[in-house]
Write a protein that holds these residues in place. Structure first.
Motif, PDB file in Angstrom:
ATOM      1  N   ALA A 289       0.812  -1.221   0.000  1.00  0.00           N
ATOM      2  CA  ALA A 289       0.000   0.000   0.000  1.00  0.00           C
ATOM      3  C   ALA A 289       0.847   1.274   0.000  1.00  0.00           C
ATOM      4  CB  ALA A 289      -0.937  -0.006   1.209  1.00  0.00           C
ATOM      5  N   ASN A 290       1.996   1.212   0.651  1.00  0.00           N
ATOM      6  CA  ASN A 290       2.862   2.384   0.758  1.00  0.00           C
ATOM      7  C   ASN A 290       4.234   2.112   0.155  1.00  0.00           C
ATOM      8  OD1 ASN A 290       1.065   4.164   2.471  1.00  0.00           O
ATOM      9  ND2 ASN A 290       1.180   2.343   3.766  1.00  0.00           N
ATOM     10  N   SER A 291       4.234   1.442  -0.971  1.00  0.00           N
ATOM     11  CA  SER A 291       5.480   0.970  -1.584  1.00  0.00           C
ATOM     12  C   SER A 291       6.473   2.088  -1.861  1.00  0.00           C
ATOM     13  CB  SER A 291       5.174   0.210  -2.879  1.00  0.00           C
ATOM     14  OG  SER A 291       4.445   1.025  -3.779  1.00  0.00           O
ATOM     15  N   THR A 292       5.985   3.238  -2.318  1.00  0.00           N
ATOM     16  CA  THR A 292       6.907   4.322  -2.648  1.00  0.00           C
ATOM     17  C   THR A 292       7.627   4.854  -1.412  1.00  0.00           C
ATOM     18  OG1 THR A 292       5.073   5.908  -2.508  1.00  0.00           O
ATOM     19  CG2 THR A 292       5.622   5.028  -4.694  1.00  0.00           C
ATOM     20  N   PHE A 296      10.129   1.122  -3.202  1.00  0.00           N
ATOM     21  CA  PHE A 296       9.792   0.067  -4.159  1.00  0.00           C
ATOM     22  C   PHE A 296       9.036   0.665  -5.344  1.00  0.00           C
ATOM     23  CE2 PHE A 296       9.832  -2.480  -0.099  1.00  0.00           C
ATOM     24  CZ  PHE A 296      11.006  -3.143  -0.379  1.00  0.00           C
ATOM     25  N   GLU A 297       9.421   0.254  -6.547  1.00  0.00           N
ATOM     26  CA  GLU A 297       8.867   0.857  -7.753  1.00  0.00           C
ATOM     27  C   GLU A 297       7.597   0.166  -8.241  1.00  0.00           C
ATOM     28  OE1 GLU A 297      12.089   0.717 -10.520  1.00  0.00           O
ATOM     29  OE2 GLU A 297      12.950   2.610  -9.818  1.00  0.00           O
ATOM     30  N   LYS A 298       7.617  -1.160  -8.297  1.00  0.00           N
ATOM     31  CA  LYS A 298       6.484  -1.913  -8.841  1.00  0.00           C
ATOM     32  C   LYS A 298       6.096  -2.989  -7.816  1.00  0.00           C
ATOM     33  CE  LYS A 298       7.975  -1.204 -13.650  1.00  0.00           C
ATOM     34  NZ  LYS A 298       9.215  -0.477 -13.376  1.00  0.00           N
ATOM     35  N   PRO A 299       5.236  -2.647  -6.871  1.00  0.00           N
ATOM     36  CA  PRO A 299       4.942  -3.549  -5.749  1.00  0.00           C
ATOM     37  C   PRO A 299       4.275  -4.863  -6.137  1.00  0.00           C
ATOM     38  CG  PRO A 299       3.398  -1.713  -5.788  1.00  0.00           C
ATOM     39  CD  PRO A 299       4.470  -1.389  -6.777  1.00  0.00           C
ATOM     40  N   LEU A 300       3.670  -4.925  -7.311  1.00  0.00           N
ATOM     41  CA  LEU A 300       2.963  -6.138  -7.725  1.00  0.00           C
ATOM     42  C   LEU A 300       3.666  -6.865  -8.871  1.00  0.00           C
ATOM     43  CD1 LEU A 300      -0.722  -4.815  -7.582  1.00  0.00           C
ATOM     44  CD2 LEU A 300       0.589  -5.964  -5.793  1.00  0.00           C
TER      45      LEU A 300
END
Length: 371
Positions: A289-292, A296-300
């Protein structure tokens, strides 16, 4: 565009540096562990440190292990797992797979019974939870037998008090849900199976308790619906606001509620036992949910796989097999291979576990230091 990329990269490096410093702080706090505990772990690929390779000779090659070990160790990650960081926080050696005949007979700090693909049901199928328990009982019997003889191996074995004071870790259940969905079971049918899975875990804890164990550390399951593997293979479009499969995550949350309730019941039933429930789901979902915020660039999207965006996962060309490709910087990814996490993501999860913010009851991990 180049400026944004540079700013993003600098921000990522800052976040990573803060994460490493925080992790070292927690490790240092627990580093006062003068007498590291004996640890026994039961679970699946999330905590398998080489059991599948040792038990079945299954090939898990590079790029698995590239970030820390510089070689494949049987772990499904580019480096260390959560359990590795937790062991290091107690100043104890990384857990050896129980089935590995080439590591010698030195299991003084415990053993890892976790195996890739492990479930709780059906019983008596290698290497489900009750089989792992049977392996442990055999290990214990043999260790105590050797300890009572003049065999030179007795010095490398665990004593009765070692088993009694050991920390017993359990991290299983994800595959029970995942396998049921992969078989085409409806959401309601999957949910109906959850009480049976919880019952198996409860039974395992009670068996270990009857064997003298009093310290238990139980991980719940992560957000199944956020795994690139599931997202790439499911045609349903019931996505939540972060792009994860809502029904899969809902099942995972129901499982976790049941597991939490079971741990609460056992604390009352087994009054002299310490049973810690850890909300891994909340930690991992926060990464998505808060990857940035974590760089993290592409969490999925998987770092290592095939097919490119949005998920980079192909069931026929998985990480480490012909045709697959590993990203240049795994530290920018949450998912390593579509199912398991990168070392960077595992480090953040471990740091948050050590913070006690997601443990019930709140318990410092170094509580389990021996002596």
């Amino acid at each position: 565009m180049a400026t944004f990329s540079l700013q993003s990269h600098c921000f990522f490096l800052l976040v990573l540096l803060l994460m490493i410093l925080n992790l070292r702080h927690h490790l240092a706090l627990a580093g006062g562990c003068q007498y590291p505990p004996v640890i026994f772990n039961f679970g699946d690929s999330n905590s398998d440190t080489g059991g599948l390779v040792a038990g079945l000779g299954y090939s898990i090659g590079l790029p698995n292990g590239r970030s820390f070990f510089r070689r494949s160790t049987g772990r499904l990650s580019d480096g260390r797992l959560i359990i590795d960081f937790l062991c290091q926080s107690l100043n104890t050696s990384l857990l050896k797979p129980y089935l590995d005949s080439l590591v010698g007979s030195n299991f003084q700090n415990g053993a890892n019974f976790a195996i890739v693909g492990a479930t709780t049901l059906p019983r008596y199928v290698p290497f489900v939870l009750n089989i792992q328990l049977m392996q442990f009982l055999h290990f214990k019997s043999r260790a105590l037998e050797l300890a009572s003889t003049s065999d030179p191996l007795r010095e490398m074995m665990i004593s009765e008090s070692g088993f009694r004071n050991a920390l017993y870790m359990i991290d299983i259940g994800q595959n029970d849900l995942a396998d049921s969905f992969s078989k085409g079971f409806s959401y309601s049918r999957v949910v109906k199976l959850i009480p049976n899975v919880i019952s198996e875990i409860k039974n395992a804890i009670k068996i270990l308790y009857d064997e003298g164990g009093r310290k238990f550390w139980v991980h719940n399951t992560g957000p199944l619906g956020c795994l690139p593997q599931k997202l790439s293979m499911v045609h349903s479009k019931d996505f939540d606001k972060h792009g994860c499969l809502a029904s899969y995550n809902s099942a995972a949350k129901l499982f976790n509620q049941g597991l939490d309730h079971m741990c609460h019941e056992l604390r009352t039933e087994l009054g002299d036992a310490k049973i810690v429930y850890v909300d891994i789901y909340a930690i991992k979902y926060d990464l998505i949910a808060n990857s940035t915020n974590y760089g993290f660039e592409k969490p999925l999207m998987a770092c290592c796989g095939y097919g490119g965006p949005p998920y980079n996962y192909n069931v026929n060309i998985t990480c480490g097999h012909g045709g697959s490709n590993g990203c240049d910087e795994g530290s920018r990814f949450i998912s390593w291979d579509g199912i398991h996490y990168t070392e960077t993501a595992n480090a953040i999860v471990a740091m948050k576990v050590l913070s006690m913010q997601h443990s019930k009851p709140p318990t410092p991990f170094h509580f389990f230091c021996a002596g």
